[in-house]
Design an enzyme around this catalytic site. Structure first.
Site, PDB file in Angstrom:
ATOM      1  N   ASP A 188      13.237  -9.808 -20.444  1.00 16.86           N
ATOM      2  CA  ASP A 188      12.106 -10.200 -20.085  1.00 16.86           C
ATOM      3  C   ASP A 188      10.967  -9.470 -21.103  1.00 16.86           C
ATOM      4  O   ASP A 188      11.143  -8.228 -21.086  1.00 16.86           O
ATOM      5  CB  ASP A 188      11.707  -9.939 -18.533  1.00 16.86           C
ATOM      6  CG  ASP A 188      10.448 -10.804 -18.401  1.00 16.86           C
ATOM      7  OD1 ASP A 188      10.069 -11.859 -18.703  1.00 16.86           O
ATOM      8  OD2 ASP A 188       9.505 -10.012 -18.152  1.00 16.86           O
ATOM      9  N   GLU A 272      13.475 -15.438 -22.892  1.00 17.95           N
ATOM     10  CA  GLU A 272      12.985 -16.496 -23.365  1.00 17.95           C
ATOM     11  C   GLU A 272      12.238 -17.708 -24.176  1.00 17.95           C
ATOM     12  O   GLU A 272      12.418 -16.446 -25.592  1.00 17.95           O
ATOM     13  CB  GLU A 272      11.653 -16.101 -22.377  1.00 17.95           C
ATOM     14  CG  GLU A 272      11.788 -15.910 -20.826  1.00 17.95           C
ATOM     15  CD  GLU A 272      10.771 -15.617 -20.262  1.00 17.95           C
ATOM     16  OE1 GLU A 272       9.789 -15.681 -19.831  1.00 17.95           O
ATOM     17  OE2 GLU A 272       9.911 -14.222 -20.339  1.00 17.95           O
ATOM     18  N   ASP A 353       9.311  -7.459 -13.155  1.00 24.02           N
ATOM     19  CA  ASP A 353       9.574  -8.011 -14.603  1.00 24.02           C
ATOM     20  C   ASP A 353      11.134  -7.682 -14.659  1.00 24.02           C
ATOM     21  O   ASP A 353      11.715  -8.492 -15.008  1.00 24.02           O
ATOM     22  CB  ASP A 353       9.643  -6.899 -15.483  1.00 24.02           C
ATOM     23  CG  ASP A 353       7.992  -7.323 -15.472  1.00 24.02           C
ATOM     24  OD1 ASP A 353       6.930  -7.858 -15.887  1.00 24.02           O
ATOM     25  OD2 ASP A 353       6.999  -5.896 -16.206  1.00 24.02           O
TER      26      ASP A 353
END
Length: 368
Positions: A188, A272, A353
């Site tokens: 992340d 991501e 997170d």
């Protein structure tokens, strides 16, 4: 197992005054040929409605050399000029395929000064490099060795805004694949923590730009006080460029170490699919996002994974990784950015997170 890949090795070098003058002249000619060919292509398309091929641009270059106005193009090696036309051809191919925007003109101050030499325009002998139109080899600082027996197929010479000279050697290298690993990790990306891993580890963002912000601001103020076109302005601009170069070098070094570690330790890395171009439109976060350099982080992960037999998976940018409970899968309706810890109705307590990284890993493994 191993695979053969093309890999570029970049080194700093220190040209003699004669070599610097020859290279500066070549850079100028490369930029001129690129811009003039782009102008001719645009004119042909707007006025005549036709596309200009590389063969036509190459023939036009020959005509320019024979004309009185551009006869100086014959004074530099022809190979970098032809390579500029090939790069323009590739830029238009990407544009028509909707992979890139329309090609733009190269600026003398803003564009990267570089020239590309193919095998016919340089000589490589026992670790020494001679470029066309030069009598002496380049004084290269070999910060790391080339692969044994490697022969460069392409040489790119460049000068950055800080006045440093670099040479990039493209060689074929046989890279051994890393032994398979069972471990997979979700990453992340963030600002306070540059990367939070699904293992719970947080990698602190070094914030290289913020560390040198005062020095950069001082140099920029000094630049703003100088007169345009003056010698002092050129010196002040160089000082600003050197601060930027220091920031970029440290950032790149940190990202290389981080991505190499992630690729070596994990068989699969899930990230991501962030749209950094849109995210930097946020005026409050643009500077911090740019300093984090998430796009460069992803690029390094992808090419290193391809080299060493690893896999990088990108989950959809709209996947609500922060709002999902990684324990039970329930979704929260809203979650403000200032909420860093939260508890789910199932009783699980989450670090925002770490929870997002675990959800990213699960989504990536589900897509495989």
């Amino acid at each position: 197992m191993a695979q053969t890949v093309k890999r570029a090795y970049k080194y700093r070098f220190y040209p003699t005054p004669e070599q610097a003058e020859e290279l500066a002249r070549t850079f100028g000619c490369v930029r001129l040929v690129y811009n003039k060919a782009l102008e001719e292509r645009a004119r042909a398309y707007v006025i005549e409605g036709r596309r200009v091929s590389y063969v036509e641009s190459s023939a036009a270059l020959t005509a320019w050399k024979r004309s009185g106005d551009y006869a100086f193009l014959s004074q530099v090696s022809s190979v970098p000029l032809q390579q500029a036309l090939r790069h323009l051809q590739a830029a238009f191919a990407n544009f028509f395929a909707k992979r890139a925007k329309y090609p733009t003109f190269k600026s003398r101050k803003k564009s990267r000064a570089s020239a590309e030499y193919t095998r016919s325009a340089f000589r490589w002998r026992e670790g020494r490099l001679w470029l066309a139109k030069m009598d002496a080899p380049l004084d290269i600082r070999w910060s790391r060795p080339l692969p044994a027996g490697a022969e460069p197929s392409t040489v790119t010479v460049s000068r950055d805004a800080a006045g440093r000279w670099f040479v990039s050697l493209l060689v074929e290298e046989t890279i051994a694949l890393l032994p398979p690993e069972e471990q997979a990790v979700g990453v992340d990306a963030g600002i306070t923590a540059l990367a939070t891993l699904s293992t719970g580890e947080k990698i602190v963002n070094p914030r290289h730009e913020r560390r040198d912000r005062r020095k950069l601001a001082r140099a920029q103020r000094a630049l703003a006080r100088t007169a345009k076109g003056s010698a002092n302005r050129a010196k002040a601009r160089l000082k600003v460029a050197r601060v930027h170069a220091r920031i970029a070098d440290r950032r790149r070094d940190f990202l290389h170490k981080l991505t190499t570690r992630l690729v070596r330790e994990n068989q699969t890395v899930v990230i991501e699919d962030l749209t950094v171009r849109n995210m930097v439109k946020n005026g409050k976060l643009a500077r911090a996002i740019s300093d984090a350099s998430w796009r460069e982080l992803r690029g390094m992960l992808e090419y290193k994974a391809a080299w060493y037999g690893r896999v990088v998976v990108a989950v959809d940018r709209w996947f609500p990784s922060s709002k999902l409970c990684s324990a039970c899968g329930s979704a929260q309706d809203e979650m403000a950015l200032n909420i860093r810890e939260w508890a789910c109705a199932c009783g699980a307590a989450h670090d925002r997170d770490v929870n997002a990284a675990r959800n990213i890993l699960a989504a990536g493994q589900a897509d495989k």
